[in-house]
Design a protein around this motif. Structure first.
Motif, PDB file in Angstrom:
ATOM      1  N   ILE A  19       0.800  -1.018  -0.084  1.00 30.31           N
ATOM      2  CA  ILE A  19       0.065   0.033   0.000  1.00 30.31           C
ATOM      3  C   ILE A  19       0.873   1.369   0.001  1.00 30.31           C
ATOM      4  N   PHE A  20       2.145   1.289   0.639  1.00 33.10           N
ATOM      5  CA  PHE A  20       2.995   2.368   0.606  1.00 33.10           C
ATOM      6  C   PHE A  20       3.355   2.866  -0.814  1.00 33.10           C
ATOM      7  N   THR A  21       3.743   1.803  -1.776  1.00 34.78           N
ATOM      8  CA  THR A  21       4.203   1.944  -3.033  1.00 34.78           C
ATOM      9  C   THR A  21       2.882   2.633  -3.789  1.00 34.78           C
ATOM     10  N   GLY A  36       0.901   9.966   3.362  1.00 32.61           N
ATOM     11  CA  GLY A  36       0.631   8.484   3.418  1.00 32.61           C
ATOM     12  C   GLY A  36       1.922   7.776   3.796  1.00 32.61           C
ATOM     13  N   GLN A  37       2.768   7.430   2.830  1.00 26.95           N
ATOM     14  CA  GLN A  37       4.034   6.687   3.318  1.00 26.95           C
ATOM     15  C   GLN A  37       4.669   7.342   4.646  1.00 26.95           C
ATOM     16  N   GLY A  38       5.345   6.644   5.521  1.00 27.05           N
ATOM     17  CA  GLY A  38       5.864   7.266   6.671  1.00 27.05           C
ATOM     18  C   GLY A  38       7.297   7.786   6.151  1.00 27.05           C
ATOM     19  N   PHE A  39       7.419   8.972   5.993  1.00 20.37           N
ATOM     20  CA  PHE A  39       8.733   9.611   5.894  1.00 20.37           C
ATOM     21  C   PHE A  39       8.843  11.217   6.122  1.00 20.37           C
ATOM     22  N   ALA A 124      -1.666  -4.540  11.384  1.00 19.53           N
ATOM     23  CA  ALA A 124      -0.363  -4.652  11.683  1.00 19.53           C
ATOM     24  C   ALA A 124       0.570  -4.298  10.393  1.00 19.53           C
ATOM     25  N   TYR A 125       1.710  -3.704  10.711  1.00 18.15           N
ATOM     26  CA  TYR A 125       2.767  -3.275   9.575  1.00 18.15           C
ATOM     27  C   TYR A 125       2.555  -4.426   8.656  1.00 18.15           C
ATOM     28  N   ASP A 126       2.504  -3.879   7.336  1.00 19.99           N
ATOM     29  CA  ASP A 126       2.295  -4.885   6.364  1.00 19.99           C
ATOM     30  C   ASP A 126       3.132  -5.939   6.043  1.00 19.99           C
ATOM     31  N   HIS A 173       3.107   1.663  18.060  1.00 21.03           N
ATOM     32  CA  HIS A 173       2.680   1.097  17.041  1.00 21.03           C
ATOM     33  C   HIS A 173       2.085   1.961  15.629  1.00 21.03           C
ATOM     34  N   ASN A 174       2.565   0.972  14.584  1.00 25.11           N
ATOM     35  CA  ASN A 174       2.263   1.432  13.325  1.00 25.11           C
ATOM     36  C   ASN A 174       0.872   0.657  12.657  1.00 25.11           C
ATOM     37  N   PRO A 175      -0.214   1.059  12.584  1.00 23.64           N
ATOM     38  CA  PRO A 175      -0.537   2.603  12.109  1.00 23.64           C
ATOM     39  C   PRO A 175      -1.170   3.285  13.162  1.00 23.64           C
ATOM     40  N   GLY A 235      16.574   4.694  10.452  1.00 25.44           N
ATOM     41  CA  GLY A 235      15.913   5.314   9.280  1.00 25.44           C
ATOM     42  C   GLY A 235      14.977   6.401  10.174  1.00 25.44           C
ATOM     43  N   LYS A 236      14.243   5.800  11.438  1.00 20.62           N
ATOM     44  CA  LYS A 236      13.498   6.657  12.146  1.00 20.62           C
ATOM     45  C   LYS A 236      14.203   7.658  13.160  1.00 20.62           C
ATOM     46  N   THR A 237      15.189   7.068  13.765  1.00 15.02           N
ATOM     47  CA  THR A 237      15.587   8.008  14.834  1.00 15.02           C
ATOM     48  C   THR A 237      16.509   9.103  14.234  1.00 15.02           C
ATOM     49  N   TYR A 319       5.043   7.956  13.801  1.00 10.64           N
ATOM     50  CA  TYR A 319       4.979   9.042  12.724  1.00 10.64           C
ATOM     51  C   TYR A 319       3.643   9.496  12.466  1.00 10.64           C
ATOM     52  N   PHE A 320       2.604   8.794  13.067  1.00  9.85           N
ATOM     53  CA  PHE A 320       1.032   8.690  12.480  1.00  9.85           C
ATOM     54  C   PHE A 320       0.221   8.939  13.637  1.00  9.85           C
ATOM     55  N   GLU A 321      -0.953   9.442  13.056  1.00 12.46           N
ATOM     56  CA  GLU A 321      -2.093   9.562  13.715  1.00 12.46           C
ATOM     57  C   GLU A 321      -3.307   9.274  12.709  1.00 12.46           C
ATOM     58  N   LEU A 364      -8.627   6.532   8.188  1.00 15.64           N
ATOM     59  CA  LEU A 364      -7.430   6.862   7.448  1.00 15.64           C
ATOM     60  C   LEU A 364      -6.054   7.075   8.394  1.00 15.64           C
ATOM     61  N   ARG A 365      -5.084   6.799   8.024  1.00 17.51           N
ATOM     62  CA  ARG A 365      -3.756   7.265   8.583  1.00 17.51           C
ATOM     63  C   ARG A 365      -2.928   8.270   7.983  1.00 17.51           C
ATOM     64  N   PHE A 366      -2.659   9.271   8.901  1.00 16.53           N
ATOM     65  CA  PHE A 366      -1.934  10.259   8.319  1.00 16.53           C
ATOM     66  C   PHE A 366      -0.431  10.541   8.908  1.00 16.53           C
TER      67      PHE A 366
HETATM   68  N1  GLN Z   1       7.149   2.392   7.403  1.00 15.88           N
HETATM   69  C1  GLN Z   1       6.634   3.366   6.677  1.00 15.88           C
HETATM   70  C2  GLN Z   1       5.037   3.418   6.680  1.00 15.88           C
HETATM   71  O1  GLN Z   1       4.335   2.782   7.443  1.00 15.88           O
HETATM   72  C3  GLN Z   1       6.750   2.853   5.281  1.00 15.88           C
HETATM   73  C4  GLN Z   1       7.724   1.509   4.899  1.00 15.88           C
HETATM   74  C5  GLN Z   1       7.803   1.245   3.581  1.00 15.88           C
HETATM   75  O2  GLN Z   1       7.483   1.807   2.725  1.00 15.88           O
HETATM   76  N2  GLN Z   1       7.916   0.141   3.414  1.00 15.88           N
HETATM   77  O3  GLN Z   1       4.467   4.313   6.112  1.00 15.88           O
END
Ligand code: GLN
Ligand code: PMP
Length: 387
Positions: A19-21, A36-39, A124-126, A173-175, A235-237, A319-321, A364-366
């Motif tokens: 889904i991130f891609t 969307g994607q977390g960065f 769960a994280y995908d 937890h993500n998301p 990457g996150k830190t 990173y998300f709410e 939805l996750r932001f």
């Molecule tokens: N962890 C990031 C997210 O949840 C994305 C990681 C990824 O694209 N694989 O958005």
């Protein structure tokens, strides 16, 4: 040749593109603001990029140790002692990996046998479920309790069988941004003690925790640590998700097996970045200030969202709410996410993508790890929402 070529049996027949891609591609296509994607969309530390440059100029450009640059492992062990009062041997218990996702995959591949059961909390994280299934193991799915996304421990107890090999946890937890409490740790302990059950603890957001809450790392609890793989991500830190650099900490017995898999897959990770982090990690403020820095962004975003019809499901970390729209629409979350991207210019992630059966709670996750002007631009798009 009559048979279709190439004739292979898919190892992941039910899996499409992450889904991130999908959402990031759509954001590019429709020129949407990407929450969307977390960065992060802000720059990482210039001091850290200069240290990478220096490491390369100083000649740190060849393979480093298979388990990770030794000085970095030493410093990670010191950090674990300072942060969590943990006693970790850098020689036998830490392996540097190309990201947290790889650390999780490697840990699962190290221990799972066909038919083993793994308890997974959804959303769960995908990567978790495909990582389990590709090893011939069975994800045993438990939904976190909506809307606070807490763990239903009675259901966990009820789903333990003789085949339960592992419980996967993720805090923050993500998301959803939910975090485990001391009571959750007690519950977990009462379930696993006296059994052979292992724990995979995904702690990539260890420093992204808000509201004065203490991160419940497995590293704090020696009895849980002896049965855990704990996964982290630089990457996150350090605001550099594109670096794909992380590490795993486990007991010597578990780590010995983990390295057998790792050595024939990745072998060793990017040397100059490890040399740079080994130096930069001495700057404790860089990670200790993260909670305050990102909480400000969460609060800024939350305030902006008050002017929209979305209802906040409070996040305490990551990173998300998440936001519910059940009060104004019955649309499928994937449809709404696509419509927001195409018609309004804001990309998000539909939370049903984190459920194997696509459970849709209209959420939805932001991602709020963005510059303030990006968040303002994004939320302004929602002001035009026709409901
Ligand atoms: N962890 C990031 C997210 O949840 C994305 C990681 C990824 O694209 N694989 O958005
Ligand atoms: N676990 C979770 C819950 C995540 O959100 C991420 C971020 N993608 C990871 C693991 C993996 O991080 P990395 O990018 O270092 O592979």
């Amino acid at each position: 040749m009559t048979e279709k070529f190439p004739s292979i049996q898919s190892k992941l027949p039910g899996v499409g593109t992450t889904i991130f891609t999908v959402m990031s591609q759509m954001a590019i296509e429709y020129n949407a603001v990407n929450l969307g994607q977390g960065f992060p969309d802000f720059l990482m530390s210039e001091e850290l990029t200069s240290l990478v440059d220096k490491a390369m100029k100083d000649g740190f450009n060849q393979y480093t140790h298979m388990a990770g640059y030794p000085l970095l492992r030493e410093r990670l062990a010191e950090k674990a002692a300072r942060s969590y009062n943990a006693s970790v041997d850098p020689e036998t218990q830490i392996t540097v990996t190309p990201g947290g996702t790889y650390a999780i995959y490697t840990a699962l591949t190290t221990v799972l046998q066909p038919g083993d059961e793994v308890i997974v909390f959804e959303p769960a994280y995908d990567s978790y479920i495909p990582n389990i299934e590709i090893n011939g193991a069975i994800p045993v799915l438990i939904s976190l309790q909506f809307p606070d996304y807490s763990i239903p421990w009675d259901e966990v107890k009820a789903k333990i069988t003789a085949r339960t090999k592992m419980i996967m946890i993720n805090t923050p937890h993500n998301p959803t941004g939910s975090v485990l409490s001391e009571n959750d740790i007690e519950q977990l302990r009462s379930i696993v003690s006296g059994t052979q059950i292992l724990i995979l603890s995904d702690e990539v957001y260890e420093h992204l925790i808000y509201d004065g809450i203490t991160h419940q790392s497995m590293l704090r609890y020696p009895d849980l640590m002896e049965r855990s793989f704990v996964c982290f991500s630089f990457g996150k830190t350090y605001h550099c998700t594109g670096w794909k650099l992380g590490y795993c900490i486990a007991s010597p017995a578990l780590m010995k097996e983990f390295r057998k898999v790792h050595q024939f897959n990745c072998f060793s990770c990017d040397t100059p970045k490890q040399v740079a982090v080994a130096e930069y990690i001495l700057n404790e403020d860089a990670y200790k200030s993260l909670g305050v820095f990102l909480q400000q962004k969460r609060d800024f975003f939350r305030e902006l969202m008050k002017a929209t019809p979305f209802k906040c499901i409070p996040s305490h970390g990551s990173y998300f709410e998440c936001y519910s729209y059940a009060n104004f629409s019955n649309e499928a979350d994937k449809d709404l996410a696509i419509r927001l991207t195409k018609d309004y210019g804001i990309a998000t992630i539909p939370v049903s993508a984190f459920y194997k059966n696509g459970e849709d709670n209209k959420v939805l996750r932001f991602c709020f790890a963005k510059k303030e002007e990006t968040l303002q631009r994004a939320v302004a798009k929602l002001h035009n929402l026709k409901i």
